[in-house]
Design an enzyme around this catalytic site. Structure first.
Site, PDB file in Angstrom:
ATOM      1  N   HIS A   1     -16.653  19.019  24.397  1.00 54.32           N
ATOM      2  CA  HIS A   1     -16.798  18.048  23.606  1.00 54.32           C
ATOM      3  C   HIS A   1     -15.574  16.855  23.765  1.00 54.32           C
ATOM      4  O   HIS A   1     -15.874  15.438  23.994  1.00 54.32           O
ATOM      5  CB  HIS A   1     -16.712  18.317  22.334  1.00 54.32           C
ATOM      6  CG  HIS A   1     -16.662  17.375  21.194  1.00 54.32           C
ATOM      7  ND1 HIS A   1     -15.778  16.584  20.749  1.00 54.32           N
ATOM      8  CD2 HIS A   1     -17.893  16.374  20.867  1.00 54.32           C
ATOM      9  CE1 HIS A   1     -16.261  15.593  19.906  1.00 54.32           C
ATOM     10  NE2 HIS A   1     -17.532  15.708  19.874  1.00 54.32           N
TER      11      HIS A   1
ATOM     12  N   TYR B   1     -21.130 -21.337  30.001  1.00 56.19           N
ATOM     13  CA  TYR B   1     -20.243 -20.516  30.354  1.00 56.19           C
ATOM     14  C   TYR B   1     -19.894 -19.462  28.982  1.00 56.19           C
ATOM     15  O   TYR B   1     -20.143 -19.941  27.868  1.00 56.19           O
ATOM     16  CB  TYR B   1     -18.882 -21.170  30.934  1.00 56.19           C
ATOM     17  CG  TYR B   1     -18.326 -21.927  29.728  1.00 56.19           C
ATOM     18  CD1 TYR B   1     -17.237 -21.370  29.083  1.00 56.19           C
ATOM     19  CD2 TYR B   1     -18.225 -23.206  29.854  1.00 56.19           C
ATOM     20  CE1 TYR B   1     -16.477 -22.126  28.097  1.00 56.19           C
ATOM     21  CE2 TYR B   1     -17.913 -24.162  28.887  1.00 56.19           C
ATOM     22  CZ  TYR B   1     -16.708 -23.662  28.060  1.00 56.19           C
ATOM     23  OH  TYR B   1     -16.266 -24.467  27.022  1.00 56.19           O
TER      24      TYR B   1
END
Lengths: 893, 893
Positions: free
Chosen positions: B468, B864
């Site tokens: 995990h 942009y």
């Protein structure tokens, strides 16, 4: 070729009264009066488009202008028979500004233009009155020097006083022709010393300089301030009126005066005006000599005890009285006129709709309808809703004992109590620091406007009922006592005295603009009785308006006042306002400072019965009308205890230490509380608050229903939501409580759950939100804050600069910003309706009582506006006007 | 009839891999594998629509579901030949969740379902393995008890340990059939004690309870947290997979394992996996027993020194290796698989695209393109831009001296230094207080996710590279060392020890996720070298993306870093950030505390040369690329002196008393500074600030042009405007300074003047504003604040509640709110373009580096995005993916 000039005179005119935008108010009305055959000295108007062109072109004139002016002057010469600059029969002209909206005293005027060292001789010969000619010349130099050449007017006054002193004279009229000739020499010297150039002798130069000065004054600080206060856009520009002079100062068969066709204070249908014999118009307006009344009646009512025109010039008076009637029927309104009598002949120089007190406005409107001069719609359209505010101003308690300090003219109705200040700047400063102030001046001038605005009342020791102070105070709705001549003001020592009494700056006085009395100390005031005229106007408004008018109120007193003023329900009950009372705030503080839900519930249990009683009272008063209750909204730290004692109180109530209370209080501190943990965010995180409030509402509703058997219509409003889910979540809490209370009490209450739209995102997502919300109420205060990114509390540092620079036309917290906030409001309305066709839409921000904002609300079809109790009548009238406007009804009969 | 169930098995399937939304990832891939002939145990998938229906209908199932399940079970029985609940040949099934997006460890699984006191006997007889049967039964009771019945799993572990203790056993595998039979009795007692009911014996009841538990777990806190961290909407729901059991725990010819088709840490094309003989799948994932490697090679590289599958089960390994190749070519990506070997036969239980380190992701992408399995676009589309963040994480300085504390597995790349904490809660608390922390646990579980997120690095003492801790750490980009078995953690005393060394909570350690080393103290770190794979991927991205990527930077260091990362200019230079330096802040304070313009100008004159040098540096580094400079923006009191010393410093510099400085500072205090006197409001009221900044910009531009002969492209940005007039006014100040500097220096600089769009009103009035502004840069931080009415600084008190309640899907300051803020951005873009067709549009809020926000920017056609230097590569990749998405390019070859 573009027409920059509109001529009038001799029963004809190029323009008419519909052309205010082009000719200004004065120019349009001169043209109109000329057209309908009234005696108007011939002249022409340089249009407002020239002003706009002038400011768009670096203060140059359109190239065609010079030729058009030349030709218009020639036109005047033809009618009058004199020639401009002619040394034998010189034509003299006045040059006056004239903007689209009346701007009293704000713009500059030059009289007797065309006089010089040669033409004055010609004028003396032609008029056969040498003294008149030289008096006219010295007035011209003084006015031209002051207004056009910007020579300090004190310099001229000083020379005048000096000469009267040398001669041992008291009055200007004591000066002989020779004295005046010498005075002219001294004045010319004053000009040359101040400007470095001799006084201009060429009438053409004089004319163009005067026109330039009028345009220049459009952008002076006084004009800018006035426009800001009266919502007049700078782009409108001003016109310039050039008009043949007529002379009220040629002798004892000459006069000049101003009048209102009805009494502007009471509205009574009696001719109301003043005149001065052997004087020029400026003498009346300036309030320097005490004028005589037009009528016998007026003389009896208003003093002074000088013979009236009705008595001394009965023929002229009859003619003037005829003109009065013609004008009222022609304009369908009470008129404010200026006239001059030259050697027994009446000349009209100006007419315009007269400013009036609100009482007068109502009475005149009712009377004009009764006389068939106007219909109801026209009467309503002509009223200024904002002016109704004055009705709500208090008057003197008739049973109060008063100590009279002095007397003046009753110039603007209402009474006011406040501390005395002797300058406009002091008025602003003291008012800013929270004092109510009375501005005391010997006379006021446009430079004092900011101080008059800041003052609760105005007192002057000179000038009549049409003086600057009186006109401006009436316009602003400030109580005003004028020309209290027995009071002497000493600015130096900061005191005023009358008989043997002295009042210093900072002392309290009371003025009564209805009686002209000035009293020592604070006299108890009471609310004005609303007249039958008021009730009639309101009933007309109610029959015409489409939108409902509700009120923002949470106390029984406010709710009752609002009902009396005609509110049709509560549009905003701010529940947090109910918790500031001494006995409640401790429990409130205990609640917000609780560390967990258990602690909060304990405190909420204490608040529940108080809150329930609040709602019982409101439901009772509103008797079945809708009551919109907003759930707790403000940043919690508004309730925080500040001092040690308050901290201890909360610690006691909550059973924790003072240190613990302080720690918890600090936790609530926020950088930007306006954007913080407030509004429905409180109820989302602490649903028990919402539960308590809902419980109080439903239990109160049940109690009132039981008692009255009447329906109660609570509309529960969720504040500061930005999403549908917030509404859904809290609605389910409210619905749950409703069910629980209904089951327990066995009585169901109908209610709605809706939301404030006060965040841009809520406006954008209004479509979704309307799936859960049964109504929207536009909280335009917060919506303005967030749309502009502008904190109302902090805007003071720069908002004035923004308005002065013209970036903002007006304070967006006062009058709705249609372009930005307005688009969001309209968008939210459209989207809300698209998803819920029967959604109720209202507005409850401050804008709900602002007439221009109310027009906007009508345009986008809101169902109601909600405003403070004292603005309810304003809103009722404004809503009616908005309805009329949207129907484009024709007003005049 | 609505189809709620999709069956698979025996080389066929109702669904396929495109149906993730309906079948979840696991279900879709089981169907796909079955279709392409891979060995998959037969089963069926209950669709995600059932989950959605379940939550929409008060946790009830669709009425047709029961019959469809019955029929699907019958289908499995037919293929397998066993019958569900049959006491002789019982069919056992697994029940697993399977959401659309992989959610490792977040959802619950039940194996061996169908066992009861009768069927266990049948299973023993049918398998000929009594121990296996009872082991399966006790596992089933334990899992079902934990997951479905919510009995604390510690209770079962306690009984197991107890029994091993009684028997003197170390390993679970030492337990015999009889032991396990007794254990089953004890387990059943545990269940009955905890739940008050006996363990359910009816397999149908078991099945429906398990399905309900899977759906229930979709709304457990762990799942909600995971979805929030990974942007998974709750509406997606989970599917449930019911599948015939195959057994890896029937004996020594049985095994179970997990594998990646390539090395998930390095991306190397070598089979990478682990298996356990005679075990069930959960044993591997839980990391309880240390697993063996699949390959000889893996065993050599990764340890431990146990025989590999390649050696011990060569035939099965060959088959698995074939499957590996089939899956990669079929899915065009590296796979993460689960398998079980039952008596020498391979069964595939799961395949999915494998999680991988960013280095591995880049290498795999490049290799798959080289091998012709993917094209460039497909390779780019498969990458997670956010993961690139890890590349920017530092690594150990190879020249640093280190003191080794211990060793573990290299589980997630990157190195981290921080103070040791032993619990997830401590990790969050210390991180919140500003510390960098290393979370140390013996093993992690889903309950620890918030702590792992808060930690800079993770160290565990148990579990392998697929435990995990390892899987989650890689996903989050946290450096992680796993299974450092020589380190002993003592939570009680808050310390860990290894050999004779002890580290206490709060001590600093350094972990290296690339080597598995754990070191004492803070070891110097350096920036990762960017690999050739990175450069290649970035160049592909650059060739595909349409939007430019700029950076938010004001220091030379940041500007340089950003250029190295490929920034194409500066999109936001926050000039106020330049004034916090020790030597500058005094002059800054002097300026803001000046009482008048003269005082301000004196202080501004001191700031000018510093500011000019700042811009020279930036223009230099950006070498002709656009540099967007924002004029002074923040509330001035951010700069205020606080302590006595600071006050004295300012008093000295300004030549006034400390008391005076304090007075002036108080004047600047604001209730809501975020909505106060800031942004362009500063320059509107104090134009001299704008003048100074413009002067610094133009003088710097001229200096750099002189030196370099290169063009400099300043884009001057006006912050917090809400009107065209603000821009016009400041633009004229800037233009004036530009002219003045050009005249003085004899050099003209090209520049643009534009504005931030960061207030709702600016977005609404964008059409007008664009008449003055040559570019817009969306300041989405402030725009989010005002659109939501939400202060970023104060939202902490309630934002979590909003996300937990699902009112907000995610933090709107991290990921753009498309519905509200997004509509304003789109509206402003449209209106801006309508009035100025060539307007430049960009975004410079935090959102400029967030992939989902970048997709939005592409969609609405911005020119942009601008983001922090370290996010530039992320933005380049995200922009490329956005371009691909908007072209709807097909990715796979």
């Amino acid at each position: 070729m573009k027409k920059w000039i509109y001529s009038f005179g001799d029963g004809k005119a190029d323009g008419d009264s519909t052309m205010r935008h082009l000719l200004g108010g004065k120019g349009a009305n001169l043209a109109e009066m000329s057209s309908i055959g009234l005696p108007v000295p011939p002249g022409f108007t340089v249009t407002t488009e020239v002003c706009t062109w002038y400011y768009d072109h670096d203060q140059q004139y359109p190239p065609e202008l010079a030729e058009q002016v030349r030709s218009a002057i020639a036109g005047i010469e033809t009618i009058v028979g004199d020639r401009f600059g002619d040394r034998h029969r010189p034509l003299l002209v006045s040059v006056r500004s004239g903007a689209r909206a009346s701007m009293p005293g704000m713009m500059d005027t030059v009289l007797n233009l065309g006089l010089n060292d040669q033409t004055v001789v010609g004028l003396a010969a032609a008029s056969g009155n040498e003294r008149f000619a030289w008096d006219s010349y010295r007035r011209f130099i003084q006015m031209f020097g002051d207004v056009v050449l910007e020579v300090d007017h004190y310099e001229f006054e000083h020379e005048l006083e000096q000469m009267k002193g040398e001669r041992g004279f008291d009055l200007d009229t004591d000066l002989e022709a020779d004295d005046l000739r010498q005075l002219v020499d001294r004045y010319k010297q004053v000009v040359e010393t101040a400007t470095g150039s001799p006084f201009p002798q060429d009438p053409q130069d004089q004319l163009w300089a005067a026109i330039g000065a009028v345009f220049g004054s459009w952008m002076n600080t006084r004009a800018i301030t006035y426009r800001r206060l009266h919502d007049i856009p700078a782009e409108w520009g001003t016109a310039v009126n050039v008009q043949a002079m007529v002379f009220g100062n040629m002798g004892e068969d000459c006069a000049t005066g101003v009048a209102f066709t009805r009494d502007p204070s009471t509205g009574e249908n009696s001719f109301f005006g003043e005149f001065l014999v052997n004087a020029q118009g400026e003498d009346v307006v300036a309030g320097i000599r005490t004028p005589q009344n037009l009528t016998v009646n007026g003389r009896a009512n208003h003093g002074p005890d000088l013979p009236s025109m009705e008595e001394t010039m009965p023929t002229v008076f009859q003619e003037l009285n005829r003109v009065r009637d013609v004008l009222e029927r022609h304009y369908h309104d009470m008129q404010d006129i200026e006239f001059t009598v030259q050697r027994g002949k009446l000349w009209m120089l100006q007419t315009r709709n007269g400013k009036r007190s609100v009482q007068a406005a109502l009475r005149i409107a009712v009377d004009l309808v009764a006389d068939g001069i106007l219909d109801q719609a026209g009467a309503l359209a002509g009223l200024d809703p904002a002016q109704l505010d004055q009705l709500l101003h208090p008057t003197l308690d008739p049973s109060a004992e008063v100590t009279i300090f002095g007397h003046g003219l009753a110039a603007s109705p209402g009474a006011a109590t406040g501390v005395v200040v002797f300058s406009a700047d002091d008025a602003v400063a003291r008012a800013d620091s929270g004092d109510t102030v009375i501005l005391v001046r010997s006379e006021t001038s446009p430079e004092d406007i900011h101080g008059m605005h800041a003052a609760a009342g105005i007192l002057t020791t000179r000038g009549g009922a049409t003086s600057h102070a009186a006109v401006v105070a009436r316009g602003m709705g400030r109580p005003c006592v004028c020309g209290a001549g027995d009071i002497r003001v000493d600015y130096e020592s900061g005191e005023m005295s009358c008989a043997n009494m002295t009042v210093r700056a900072g002392d309290k006085i009371t003025i009564d603009g209805a009686s002209g009395r000035v009293m020592l100390g604070a006299v108890p005031l009471i609310q004005t009785e609303l007249s039958g005229d008021f009730a009639k106007i309101m009933s007309w408004a109610d029959s015409i308006r489409r939108m409902q008018v509700r009120t923002n109120a949470e106390t029984p007193a406010d709710a009752r006042t609002a009902r009396e003023f005609g509110a049709e329900g509560i549009g905003l009950c701010r529940t947090e306002h109910m918790f500031f009372d001494e006995d409640r705030i401790v429990a409130m503080r205990e609640m917000i400072l609780a560390d967990d839900e258990t602690g909060r519930r304990t405190a909420l249990d204490k608040l529940l019965p108080m809150q329930r009683q609040d709602f019982i009272d409101l439901f009772d008063i509103m008797a079945g009308l809708p009551v919109t209750i907003r759930l707790l909204d403000p940043p919690l730290h508004e309730f925080l205890p500040r001092g040690e004692e308050e901290l201890a109180g909360v610690a006691d109530a909550a059973g924790v230490t003072v240190a613990e209370v302080r720690r918890r209080a600090q936790r609530l501190d926020e950088s930007n509380p306006m954007l913080g943990h407030r509004g429905c965010r409180l109820a989302i995180t602490f649903p028990e608050i919402c539960e308590m409030q809902a419980r109080a509402i439903f239990e109160a509703a049940a109690a009132v229903q039981d008692k009255k058997g009447a329906a109660v219509m609570p509309e529960i409003m969720i504040p500061l939501a930005f999403s549908k889910d917030e509404i859904a979540r809290l609605k389910s809490v409210i619905d749950q409580v409703a069910k629980e209370v209904a089951a327990r009490i066995g009585r169901q209450t109908d209610y709605l759950v809706g939301t404030m739209i006060e965040l841009p995102r809520a406006a954008l997502l209004a479509g979704e939100i309307a799936e859960e919300a049964a109504f929207f109420s536009f909280g335009t205060n917060d919506l303005t804050q967030t749309t502009f990114g502008l904190s109302r509390d902090d805007a003071g540092n720069f908002l004035d600069a923004y308005i002065d620079h013209g970036i903002l036309a007006k304070d967006p917290f006062v009058s709705l910003d249609f372009d930005g906030v307005g688009e969001l409001v309209e968008m939210a309305s459209d989207r809300g309706r698209a998803s819920r066709s029967d959604i109720k839409l209202g507005i409850c921000g401050e804008h709900g009582g602002d007439p221009s904002s109310i027009r906007f609300c009508e345009k986008i079809g809101l169902d109601y506006v909600s405003c403070s109790p004292f603005r309810v009548p304003i809103a009722r009238l404004a809503a009616a006007q908005a309805s009329l406007q949207s129907k484009s009804t024709r007003h005049a009969v």
